[in-house]
Design an enzyme around this catalytic site. Structure first.
Site, PDB file in Angstrom:
ATOM      1  N   HIS A 132      11.667 -17.411 -10.471  1.00  0.00           N
ATOM      2  CA  HIS A 132      11.276 -16.177 -11.159  1.00  0.00           C
ATOM      3  C   HIS A 132      12.114 -16.059 -12.424  1.00  0.00           C
ATOM      4  O   HIS A 132      13.228 -16.565 -12.508  1.00  0.00           O
ATOM      5  CB  HIS A 132      11.538 -14.992 -10.216  1.00  0.00           C
ATOM      6  CG  HIS A 132      11.055 -13.666 -10.696  1.00  0.00           C
ATOM      7  ND1 HIS A 132      11.724 -12.926 -11.657  1.00  0.00           N
ATOM      8  CD2 HIS A 132       9.975 -12.923 -10.338  1.00  0.00           C
ATOM      9  CE1 HIS A 132      11.074 -11.799 -11.848  1.00  0.00           C
ATOM     10  NE2 HIS A 132      10.000 -11.760 -11.069  1.00  0.00           N
ATOM     11  N   ASP A 209      18.138 -16.523  -4.808  1.00  0.00           N
ATOM     12  CA  ASP A 209      17.287 -15.350  -4.995  1.00  0.00           C
ATOM     13  C   ASP A 209      16.518 -15.123  -3.702  1.00  0.00           C
ATOM     14  O   ASP A 209      15.614 -15.877  -3.366  1.00  0.00           O
ATOM     15  CB  ASP A 209      16.330 -15.602  -6.169  1.00  0.00           C
ATOM     16  CG  ASP A 209      15.286 -14.512  -6.347  1.00  0.00           C
ATOM     17  OD1 ASP A 209      15.257 -13.569  -5.539  1.00  0.00           O
ATOM     18  OD2 ASP A 209      14.479 -14.611  -7.292  1.00  0.00           O
ATOM     19  N   GLN A 212      12.003 -12.628  -1.957  1.00  0.00           N
ATOM     20  CA  GLN A 212      10.791 -12.844  -1.169  1.00  0.00           C
ATOM     21  C   GLN A 212      11.094 -13.324   0.247  1.00  0.00           C
ATOM     22  O   GLN A 212      10.169 -13.600   1.011  1.00  0.00           O
ATOM     23  CB  GLN A 212       9.884 -13.852  -1.880  1.00  0.00           C
ATOM     24  CG  GLN A 212       9.461 -13.452  -3.276  1.00  0.00           C
ATOM     25  CD  GLN A 212       8.552 -12.229  -3.296  1.00  0.00           C
ATOM     26  OE1 GLN A 212       7.932 -11.882  -2.295  1.00  0.00           O
ATOM     27  NE2 GLN A 212       8.464 -11.576  -4.438  1.00  0.00           N
ATOM     28  N   LYS A 235      10.920  -4.350  -1.983  1.00  0.00           N
ATOM     29  CA  LYS A 235      10.009  -5.313  -1.361  1.00  0.00           C
ATOM     30  C   LYS A 235      10.130  -5.314   0.161  1.00  0.00           C
ATOM     31  O   LYS A 235       9.333  -5.952   0.854  1.00  0.00           O
ATOM     32  CB  LYS A 235      10.276  -6.725  -1.907  1.00  0.00           C
ATOM     33  CG  LYS A 235      10.040  -6.863  -3.413  1.00  0.00           C
ATOM     34  CD  LYS A 235      10.289  -8.283  -3.879  1.00  0.00           C
ATOM     35  CE  LYS A 235      10.311  -8.392  -5.401  1.00  0.00           C
ATOM     36  NZ  LYS A 235       9.021  -8.078  -6.017  1.00  0.00           N
ATOM     37  N   CYS A 373       5.811 -13.554 -13.699  1.00  0.00           N
ATOM     38  CA  CYS A 373       7.198 -13.801 -14.114  1.00  0.00           C
ATOM     39  C   CYS A 373       7.651 -15.205 -13.722  1.00  0.00           C
ATOM     40  O   CYS A 373       8.787 -15.414 -13.281  1.00  0.00           O
ATOM     41  CB  CYS A 373       8.147 -12.763 -13.525  1.00  0.00           C
ATOM     42  SG  CYS A 373       7.830 -11.079 -14.075  1.00  0.00           S
TER      43      CYS A 373
END
Length: 415
Positions: A132, A209, A212, A235, A373
């Site tokens: 991302h 990261d 997700q 999220k 993104c």
């Protein structure tokens, strides 16, 4: 000595009851029942989270760590309680968890407070093709200011990381490796535990990261073994403007503050400032107290369902959705990694992604369209934009059927 009692399986989850916890899913859009398949963008909130935020403002709205009155004490207890709750959820120490607005802020904190003071010309920052922008642009800004260079770890056509090329790319000049736990475009689940172990053997600092991953699967940061891990609250059924950075304590203690202001100090004079201990050193100003009260409740909610159950439910939805899309002529799915997360980026012959998403919206179906993104990743596949359908555990097979029916109708309209 008696034998231990056999482990009992978790009771099956009543997914219809779970769905009923989300008020927004009951609404209509353009006169049609809402089918919300944009969960990789932001998740919906259960009533318990909404009520927790409302309860903070109604009953103990006050600033944290600045007042000795009852409201201030209650607000501080709730805010620090959220830190402890998140720490238990991720199997880390609470004093290693910096509360912030989300992954973008967290990665920038690492970039400016850890990387910028340390990197120099001749050093390399290694990032994967599937990142991302939040895990690319901060490193580019650091590279411009330090003279370091960016190196890209490439992927295979199916969306999996090229592990052999990555191993070759981990040369002695690499000082930092940034990698997504789960790709927001492809759904690829990277083997971050193994990747971080390989990087650590070479003395490379790792930044993961987890935006997700944390909402959709069990995450144990002690087992992963990274140096930094960032994630976003909105999220994972929590309020917007929440998230955290986990970092090894030795890194936090060696990092200078990223922002200056109230709360992150012990003492200030015009001769100098004595900064607070981590993690408060990195939490200048009034935080999103209500948001973290809500996020703490969101973690309680996810834990009550069970992250393993959520992961299994979403794997079932992904399989059903993928099979349905594969049966549609002219549909191309990007990313076929084994055991991927419930993210499906797709193209339809003869239809622009934005046109497709706009017409699907008129049928009550919310999907994301555009570049997500992730411009470098789309360049790899040679496409300008995709649609992305990302179901979550509160979605249903019936909604997937409605989405496929809407897709067929839209394709007829586009001719």
């Amino acid at each position: 000595m008696s034998s231990p009692a056999p482990a009992t399986a978790a009771p099956p989850v009543d997914w219809a009851r779970v769905r009923a916890d989300f008020p927004l899913l009951e609404r209509t859009v353009h006169g049609k029942p809402l089918v919300y398949f944009d969960n990789a963008n932001t998740g919906q909130k259960p009533a318990a989270v909404i009520e927790a935020v409302d309860g903070y403002y109604r009953h103990f709205n006050a600033n944290v760590s600045r007042a000795v009155h009852q409201l201030g004490s209650e607000a501080t207890e709730a805010y620090e309680g959220a830190r402890k709750r998140l720490a238990r959820f991720l199997n880390v120490r609470a004093d290693e968890l910096v509360l912030c607005s989300g992954t973008t802020f967290a990665i920038n904190l690492v970039a400016y407070s850890w990387a910028l003071p340390r990197l120099k010309a001749g050093d390399t920052i290694l990032v994967s093709r599937m990142e991302h922008h939040a895990n690319i642009v901060p490193w580019q800004l650091v590279a411009e200011r330090t003279g370091a260079t960016i190196r890209v770890a490439e992927i295979h056509e199916d969306g999996t990381l090229d592990r052999e090329a990555l191993a070759r790319a981990m040369t002695p000049d690499v000082k930092l490796f940034a990698i997504a736990h789960v790709s927001n475009l492809l759904g690829t689940v990277n083997p971050v535990r193994e990747l971080c172990r390989e990087a650590r053997r070479r003395g490379i600092v790792t930044v993961v990261d987890g935006s997700q991953a944390v909402p959709h699967r069990p995450v144990d940061l002690q087992a992963i073994g990274c140096d930094f891990y960032a994630f976003t609250g909105h999220k994972m059924c929590g309020p917007t403007g929440t998230g955290a950075l986990w970092a090894r304590r030795e890194h936090l203690e060696a990092m200078p503050p990223f922002l200056g202001g109230g709360e992150m100090i012990r003492e200030v004079s015009f001769d100098g400032t004595v900064f607070n201990d981590p993690p408060h050193r990195f939490e200048a100003g009034t935080p999103n107290i209500a948001g973290f009260v809500g996020l703490s409740t969101a973690v309680d909610y996810l834990d009550a369902i069970g992250m393993a159950s959520i992961e299994a439910r979403e794997a079932d939805l992904l399989a059903y959705l993928t099979t349905a899309l594969d049966a549609e002529p002219g549909v191309r799915i990007l990313g076929r990694a084994p055991d991927k997360a419930a993210v499906v980026s797709f193209l339809v012959d003869g239809a622009h992604a934005h046109d497709l998403a706009t017409l699907l919206d008129l049928e009550g179906v919310a999907v994301r369209s555009g570049q997500h993104c992730a411009h470098p990743l789309l360049q790899f596949y040679g496409v300008a934009a995709t649609c992305r359908a990302s179901p979550a555990f509160y979605n249903t097979h019936a909604e997937i059927d409605a989405f496929i029916a809407a897709l067929r109708k839209v394709r007829r309209l586009l001719g």
